[in-house]
Motif scaffolding. Structure first.
Motif, mmCIF file in Angstrom:
data_model
loop_
_atom_site.group_PDB
_atom_site.id
_atom_site.type_symbol
_atom_site.label_atom_id
_atom_site.label_comp_id
_atom_site.label_asym_id
_atom_site.label_seq_id
_atom_site.Cartn_x
_atom_site.Cartn_y
_atom_site.Cartn_z
ATOM 1 N N TYR B 316 -52.022 -11.839 -11.009
ATOM 2 C CA TYR B 316 -52.826 -10.793 -10.352
ATOM 3 C C TYR B 316 -52.265 -9.456 -10.829
ATOM 4 O O TYR B 316 -51.503 -8.796 -10.124
ATOM 5 C CB TYR B 316 -52.737 -10.936 -8.835
ATOM 6 N N TYR B 317 -52.667 -9.108 -12.057
ATOM 7 C CA TYR B 317 -51.938 -8.039 -12.744
ATOM 8 C C TYR B 317 -52.073 -6.666 -12.107
ATOM 9 O O TYR B 317 -51.153 -5.857 -12.185
ATOM 10 C CB TYR B 317 -52.288 -8.012 -14.242
ATOM 11 N N LEU B 318 -53.206 -6.389 -11.468
ATOM 12 C CA LEU B 318 -53.317 -5.064 -10.821
ATOM 13 C C LEU B 318 -52.392 -4.976 -9.610
ATOM 14 O O LEU B 318 -51.740 -3.956 -9.385
ATOM 15 C CB LEU B 318 -54.761 -4.766 -10.416
ATOM 16 N N GLU B 319 -52.339 -6.062 -8.841
ATOM 17 C CA GLU B 319 -51.461 -6.074 -7.668
ATOM 18 C C GLU B 319 -49.996 -6.025 -8.106
ATOM 19 O O GLU B 319 -49.147 -5.428 -7.434
ATOM 20 C CB GLU B 319 -51.710 -7.330 -6.825
ATOM 21 N N ARG B 320 -49.726 -6.673 -9.250
ATOM 22 C CA ARG B 320 -48.342 -6.690 -9.756
ATOM 23 C C ARG B 320 -47.934 -5.302 -10.258
ATOM 24 O O ARG B 320 -46.877 -4.784 -9.919
ATOM 25 C CB ARG B 320 -48.247 -7.725 -10.893
ATOM 26 N N LYS B 321 -48.821 -4.672 -11.042
ATOM 27 C CA LYS B 321 -48.429 -3.400 -11.661
ATOM 28 C C LYS B 321 -48.567 -2.196 -10.732
ATOM 29 O O LYS B 321 -47.850 -1.219 -10.867
ATOM 30 C CB LYS B 321 -49.286 -3.151 -12.918
ATOM 31 N N TYR B 322 -49.566 -2.265 -9.842
ATOM 32 C CA TYR B 322 -49.836 -1.112 -8.967
ATOM 33 C C TYR B 322 -49.834 -1.565 -7.517
ATOM 34 O O TYR B 322 -50.890 -1.606 -6.874
ATOM 35 C CB TYR B 322 -51.179 -0.470 -9.334
ATOM 36 N N PRO B 323 -48.652 -1.919 -6.984
ATOM 37 C CA PRO B 323 -48.638 -2.543 -5.653
ATOM 38 C C PRO B 323 -49.296 -1.704 -4.554
ATOM 39 O O PRO B 323 -49.928 -2.257 -3.672
ATOM 40 C CB PRO B 323 -47.150 -2.772 -5.378
ATOM 41 N N PRO B 624 -58.849 27.999 -19.780
ATOM 42 C CA PRO B 624 -57.619 27.479 -19.175
ATOM 43 C C PRO B 624 -57.883 27.022 -17.744
ATOM 44 O O PRO B 624 -58.685 27.623 -17.023
ATOM 45 C CB PRO B 624 -56.675 28.689 -19.172
ATOM 46 N N LEU B 625 -57.227 25.939 -17.346
ATOM 47 C CA LEU B 625 -57.361 25.464 -15.968
ATOM 48 C C LEU B 625 -56.149 25.951 -15.190
ATOM 49 O O LEU B 625 -55.010 25.757 -15.616
ATOM 50 C CB LEU B 625 -57.431 23.938 -15.939
ATOM 51 N N VAL B 626 -56.433 26.603 -14.072
ATOM 52 C CA VAL B 626 -55.341 27.164 -13.278
ATOM 53 C C VAL B 626 -55.229 26.377 -11.974
ATOM 54 O O VAL B 626 -56.230 26.181 -11.277
ATOM 55 C CB VAL B 626 -55.628 28.655 -12.965
ATOM 56 N N PHE B 627 -54.048 25.888 -11.687
ATOM 57 C CA PHE B 627 -53.846 25.129 -10.441
ATOM 58 C C PHE B 627 -52.971 25.927 -9.491
ATOM 59 O O PHE B 627 -51.797 26.142 -9.740
ATOM 60 C CB PHE B 627 -53.243 23.759 -10.754
ATOM 61 N N GLU B 628 -53.595 26.383 -8.408
ATOM 62 C CA GLU B 628 -52.858 27.193 -7.435
ATOM 63 C C GLU B 628 -52.571 26.420 -6.162
ATOM 64 O O GLU B 628 -51.748 26.810 -5.359
ATOM 65 C CB GLU B 628 -53.697 28.439 -7.067
ATOM 66 N N ASN B 629 -53.275 25.330 -5.970
ATOM 67 C CA ASN B 629 -53.177 24.623 -4.692
ATOM 68 C C ASN B 629 -52.636 23.209 -4.794
ATOM 69 O O ASN B 629 -52.314 22.598 -3.794
ATOM 70 C CB ASN B 629 -54.550 24.576 -4.026
ATOM 71 N N VAL B 630 -52.581 22.678 -5.995
ATOM 72 C CA VAL B 630 -51.979 21.341 -6.164
ATOM 73 C C VAL B 630 -50.955 21.442 -7.286
ATOM 74 O O VAL B 630 -51.076 22.278 -8.178
ATOM 75 C CB VAL B 630 -53.023 20.256 -6.541
ATOM 76 N N ALA B 631 -49.947 20.602 -7.184
ATOM 77 C CA ALA B 631 -48.923 20.568 -8.233
ATOM 78 C C ALA B 631 -49.302 19.488 -9.225
ATOM 79 O O ALA B 631 -49.655 18.365 -8.829
ATOM 80 C CB ALA B 631 -47.568 20.271 -7.617
ATOM 81 N N LEU B 632 -49.266 19.815 -10.505
ATOM 82 C CA LEU B 632 -49.574 18.809 -11.519
ATOM 83 C C LEU B 632 -48.480 17.747 -11.534
ATOM 84 O O LEU B 632 -47.301 18.081 -11.551
ATOM 85 C CB LEU B 632 -49.670 19.465 -12.908
ATOM 86 N N SER B 633 -48.882 16.504 -11.522
ATOM 87 C CA SER B 633 -47.882 15.438 -11.527
ATOM 88 C C SER B 633 -48.435 14.305 -12.369
ATOM 89 O O SER B 633 -49.640 14.239 -12.631
ATOM 90 C CB SER B 633 -47.649 14.940 -10.105
ATOM 91 N N GLN B 634 -47.553 13.415 -12.784
ATOM 92 C CA GLN B 634 -48.081 12.241 -13.460
ATOM 93 C C GLN B 634 -48.747 11.382 -12.398
ATOM 94 O O GLN B 634 -48.165 11.096 -11.357
ATOM 95 C CB GLN B 634 -47.001 11.448 -14.188
ATOM 96 N N ARG B 635 -49.963 10.985 -12.652
ATOM 97 C CA ARG B 635 -50.664 10.168 -11.669
ATOM 98 C C ARG B 635 -49.918 8.874 -11.466
ATOM 99 O O ARG B 635 -49.572 8.198 -12.426
ATOM 100 C CB ARG B 635 -52.060 9.808 -12.195
ATOM 101 N N SER B 636 -49.661 8.526 -10.228
ATOM 102 C CA SER B 636 -49.022 7.241 -9.996
ATOM 103 C C SER B 636 -49.805 6.493 -8.926
ATOM 104 O O SER B 636 -50.094 7.039 -7.863
ATOM 105 C CB SER B 636 -47.582 7.434 -9.541
ATOM 106 N N TYR B 637 -50.189 5.285 -9.237
ATOM 107 C CA TYR B 637 -50.879 4.454 -8.247
ATOM 108 C C TYR B 637 -50.048 3.224 -7.951
ATOM 109 O O TYR B 637 -50.545 2.188 -7.582
ATOM 110 C CB TYR B 637 -52.278 4.089 -8.750
ATOM 111 N N LYS B 638 -48.709 3.388 -8.239
ATOM 112 C CA LYS B 638 -47.818 2.217 -8.095
ATOM 113 C C LYS B 638 -47.399 1.978 -6.659
ATOM 114 O O LYS B 638 -47.466 2.846 -5.852
ATOM 115 C CB LYS B 638 -46.618 2.413 -8.994
#
Lengths: 257, 638
Positions: B316-323, B624-638
């Motif tokens: 169940y690779y999605l459950e395994r990789k992205y618990p 240019p895209l300006v982000f004033e209200n959210v911090a850019l982060s690597q998306r993590s769905y783990k």
């Protein structure tokens, strides 16, 4: 598998059509019916002939574009299935298949299997809506709707407007189509204020478009790819009769103020 | 080209309010003197046409289908998001905004996305008022389900036919306005060019698909709600008629095309069955609420019947990789994970291009009846196509092209770089960044159509001096002549190959080199193949019949001719974007565990391509895209 097709060809609305014979070779049982026609059409183009014109778009049974009489049956032999969802595994190898456009005086042929179903839009325009101008709505949960009513509305609202009911009806009636919309909106509390007016106007529009009357053959229900029940027609008749009485009462009560 | 996004200043939650106050209004008595053209009758077009007519404008609405009710919005299955927080599970406008920005891998505008989240609540109210039969609980209140990329239940649905029901709501509103005379509907009519006079969009040139007549319609403003361009891949979940011609013609008249390479590959579609395949069928993402995705752990097991593979041998690779998100990981992530296991040789079904979506556990947990109630129509559809019963045997699914996040560049008013030309819904680029979350397309289409463009059109008309344009104006005549020439040129080729054969070949090239995984080498190769194929098309395509009749080969040829050009721009954009983000995955840019690796330092911008003339490379403009209200982060769905 190999099939022999007999297809209605008609170059335009004012010309006479004929049945033409085509051989469909090496058809895979996993093909959809329209994919089989695609292959035949590719062959026709390669041979320098006009391909068979037919309406189609989503090819997943929801847009209602496609529809043809297949061996005399609207949308072909599989119950609850639009033509695009019909698969060749339904047919026997070597079979002859007769393909014709929807048959109805109210649906004039445009070309080959393509017909004009504009009458159905005009029936909706006559009253198949709830007048709720954008912006004025209250919070959605302020209108509780009993689950059964909501389910009934959804059952009727599943109509895809393909016109199979009309094509299947010996009278060429659009009652199932019209009744489905009247039932969808009439089952909901939001639909009550215009219920009488809707039934009146939609039914009268249906009559004026040249559709026949309903004599409860029930063929429409059998042909409907969404299996909409003729119970909706009972509902339409009740609303129509009720609204006719209500209209008389309104007149009687009304004055010059 | 100057790209002015016109995002209002001030705090995020006040921007739209502030803008609405600052916009110019048109006097109710004057509105009927103005004509607005709306091309497309889906959620983004149909809703706009109906609403503009309600406001008093004179509206002309065009669609290529035989009825406005058949626009491709109708095929959306799973649902529509809204930040109602009816479930009391912690949802809010800000959370929907955040999920959408994050889901889009930080490549969308904050201001637009926040407005979308704000507007979402009004959409549900509006649709219920129109009689859209959303699913309900026994108490009579609205039900919700979960969708990918979110940990709250905010998706409203009408069985598996949500798009259909929302579209019928918009269509009924449209027909209501037709009956009142505010909207004139032009079905079976295809837009082939936009008319520009004195630098402003003032009309369109169309072909009546029944008579073949080429005609011009003039107006004060034009709205394109013409959908996405996924059919550039030939095989996609789009309807067969969905095409890019309207937006591509606008591009060639000066509208910038933004992020063309951002395409969404949907993880749950029915796999390709054979060479004859004409389109791919989506199985709603909502199925992942109850279905578990797996493949055999060992290659040797792939040919076995799925029910004969014991639990311990399943991955169940999605459950395994992205618990934490599991089977509800966002679409781009779930699609790539499926490709990965199939590339490893663990795919199932014909050609090893498939993974299982298994309802066995869910049926044990809640019973067959409950599953049938939730997904009955989807199961039926699956069985009809594959001849397998998903109540007994797990479904087989594989990713397919589904949606295009890219589209014409628009400012906060949804106006393109051509003044007066507005673009709504999937046809614009604005809200989904590099990846769209499930149940957000319907939300955006209706937000644009009901609540945004009807107001911003007023601002445009109210603040612009629009001189009357005569039908014999030289620019009008020239545009119409160009359209006739092009149609005649296509008919004059009289070659040997069918349009479909070219389209299929183009699609194969795009899927191979500009699909789920892209490399510089592959994209360069595609950029060599496509122009050659296009030249061959113009030399050797065979279109039987004439232009003065219903001619489906001619219609298809015009669309494919535009797909060729667009395909090239997509590859160019994909090649230039030296990062991976959302649906755009460049194999050169990935984390050690194979996730998309963004390059925020160099690519936090919208790539808006500008047509520079035939045979010349397009010009890249950057917003240019300006982000004033959210911090850019690597998306993590783990």
């Amino acid at each position: 598998m190999n099939l022999t097709l007999h297809v209605w060809r008609q170059t335009g609305p004012d010309t006479n059509g004929t049945m033409e014979r085509y051989e469909a070779r090496d058809v895979s049982p996993d093909m959809s019916f329209l994919e089989m026609l695609d292959v035949v059409n590719e062959g026709l183009v390669e041979a320098g002939q006009m391909p068979i014109a037919f309406d189609h778009d989503c090819r997943e049974g929801i847009c209602g574009s496609c529809g043809m009489m297949i061996n005399g049956v609207a949308h072909g032999p599989s119950k609850g299935t639009a033509t695009c969802q019909l698969h060749m595994r339904t047919f026997e190898d070597g079979a002859s298949v007769y393909i014709e456009p929807w048959r109805s005086r109210a649906f004039p042929v445009i070309k080959d299997l393509v017909v004009n179903r504009g009458a159905l839009d005009r029936i909706i325009a006559a009253g198949g809506f709830i007048s709720a101008q954008t912006g004025g709505a209250q919070d959605a949960n302020n209108i509780p709707v009993a689950k059964q009513d909501s389910d009934d509305a959804m059952d009727a609202a599943a109509c895809i407007g393909c016109g199979a009911c009309v094509a299947a009806c010996p009278n060429g009636s659009a009652s199932l189509f019209t009744a489905a919309k009247i039932s969808h909106l009439g089952a909901l509390p939001q639909g009550q204020p215009e219920r009488n007016r809707r039934a009146q106007r939609m039914v009268l529009q249906m009559d004026s478009e040249g559709f026949g009357h309903c004599t409860l053959y029930g063929e429409c229900q059998e042909a409907c790819p969404k299996e909409i029940s003729i119970d909706t027609i009972a509902r339409m008749n009740r609303d129509f009769v009720g609204s006719t009485v209500a209209a008389r009462e309104e007149k009687a009560l009304g004055g010059t103020g | 080209m100057e790209l002015r996004s016109k995002i209002p200043s001030g705090p995020l939650e006040k921007k739209w309010d502030k803008h609405r106050f600052e916009m110019k209004l048109v006097n109710p008595a004057n509105k009927r003197k103005h004509t607005v053209i709306v091309v497309g009758s889906g959620l983004a077009g149909g809703a706009a046409a109906a609403t503009l007519s309600e406001l008093g404008y004179n509206v002309k609405c065009f669609c290529f289908q035989d009825s406005p009710r058949r626009a491709h919005s109708i095929a959306a299955q799973g649902g529509i998001n809204a930040a109602k927080n009816y479930q009391n599970d912690g949802d809010s406008i800000f959370r929907l905004f955040y999920d959408t920005i994050k889901g889009g891998d930080f490549r969308a505008r904050e201001g637009n996305v926040y407005r979308l989240a704000q507007t979402s609540v009004n959409i549900i109210d509006q649709c219920v008022a129109q009689g859209v039969p959303f699913a309900r609980e026994y108490g009579g209140l609205l039900a919700n389900r979960s969708f990918g990329g979110a940990q709250v239940s905010r998706t409203f649905y009408a069985r598996g036919q949500t798009g259909q029901q929302l579209l019928l709501g918009a269509y009924q509103a449209l027909e209501k306005e037709v009956s009142k005379g505010g909207v004139t509907m032009y079905p079976r009519t295809e837009m082939l060019d936009v008319v520009i006079v004195n630098g402003r969009a003032r009309g369109i040139v169309v072909r009546d698909m029944v008579s073949g007549a080429i005609e011009t319609h003039l107006a004060d403003a034009v709205i394109l709600g013409t959908g996405g361009y996924g059919n550039v891949f030939f095989l996609s979940t789009n309807a067969k008629g969905s095409n890019a011609t309207a937006i591509w013609r606008a591009y060639k008249r000066g509208a910038a095309f933004a992020n063309p390479c951002f395409t969404q590959i949907h993880p749950t579609c029915i796999p390709v069955a054979g060479e004859h395949q004409s389109k791919l069928t989506l199985m709603s993402e909502s199925l992942r609420n109850d279905g578990r995705v797996w493949v055999p752990k060992r290659k040797e097991d792939c040919a076995k019947a799925p029910n004969a593979i014991p639990e311990a041998d399943r991955d169940y690779y999605l459950e395994r990789k992205y618990p934490s998100f599991g089977n509800l990981s966002p679409r781009d992530i779930a699609s790539r994970a499926a490709k990965e296991v199939c590339d490893e040789g663990r795919g199932v079904g014909p050609g090893g291009r498939g993974v299982y979506l298994d309802f066995g556990d869910a049926i044990k947990r809640v019973g067959v009846d409950k599953i049938a109630e939730r997904y009955g129509n989807l199961f039926e559809m699956y069985q009809r196509i594959t001849d397998e019963n998903p109540y007994e045997v797990p479904m087989r699914i594989y990713p397919a092209v589904h949606y295009t996040m890219g589209g014409l560049w628009v400012d906060y008013n949804l106006m393109s770089t051509i003044p007066g030309l507005h673009v709504t819904g999937e046809a614009n680029f604005s809200d989904h960044g590099a990846n769209r979350l499930g149940a957000s397309a319907l939300m955006q289409g209706l937000a644009d159509g009901y609540f945004i463009v009807p107001l911003t059109i007023g601002d445009y008309i109210g603040s612009t001096k629009l001189e009357p344009v005569a039908a014999d104006h030289p620019d009008v005549q020239a545009t119409e002549a160009a359209v006739r020439d092009r149609v005649n040129k296509l008919l004059a080729v009289k070659g040997t190959r069918t349009v479909t054969s070219f389209h299929r070949e183009l699609g194969r090239t795009m899927w191979e080199y500009c699909g789920m995984a892209r490399s510089a080498e592959g994209l360069r190769k595609a950029l060599e193949i496509i122009p050659k194929l296009r030249d061959e098309f113009w030399r050797d395509v065979r279109i039987p019949g004439t232009g003065a009749e219903l001619n489906q080969s001619l219609e298809h040829a015009g669309r494919v001719a535009d797909f060729f050009e667009l395909a090239e721009l997509m590859c160019l954009d994909a090649l230039h974007r030296e990062e991976s983000c959302g649906g755009h995955f460049r194999v050169e840019h990935q984390t050690p565990d194979g996730e998309a690796l963004r390059d925020d330092e160099h690519f936090t911008y919208v790539a808006a391509w500008e047509f520079a003339g035939e045979g010349k490379p397009p010009v890249l403009n950057k917003e240019p895209l300006v982000f004033e209200n959210v911090a850019l982060s690597q998306r993590s769905y783990k």
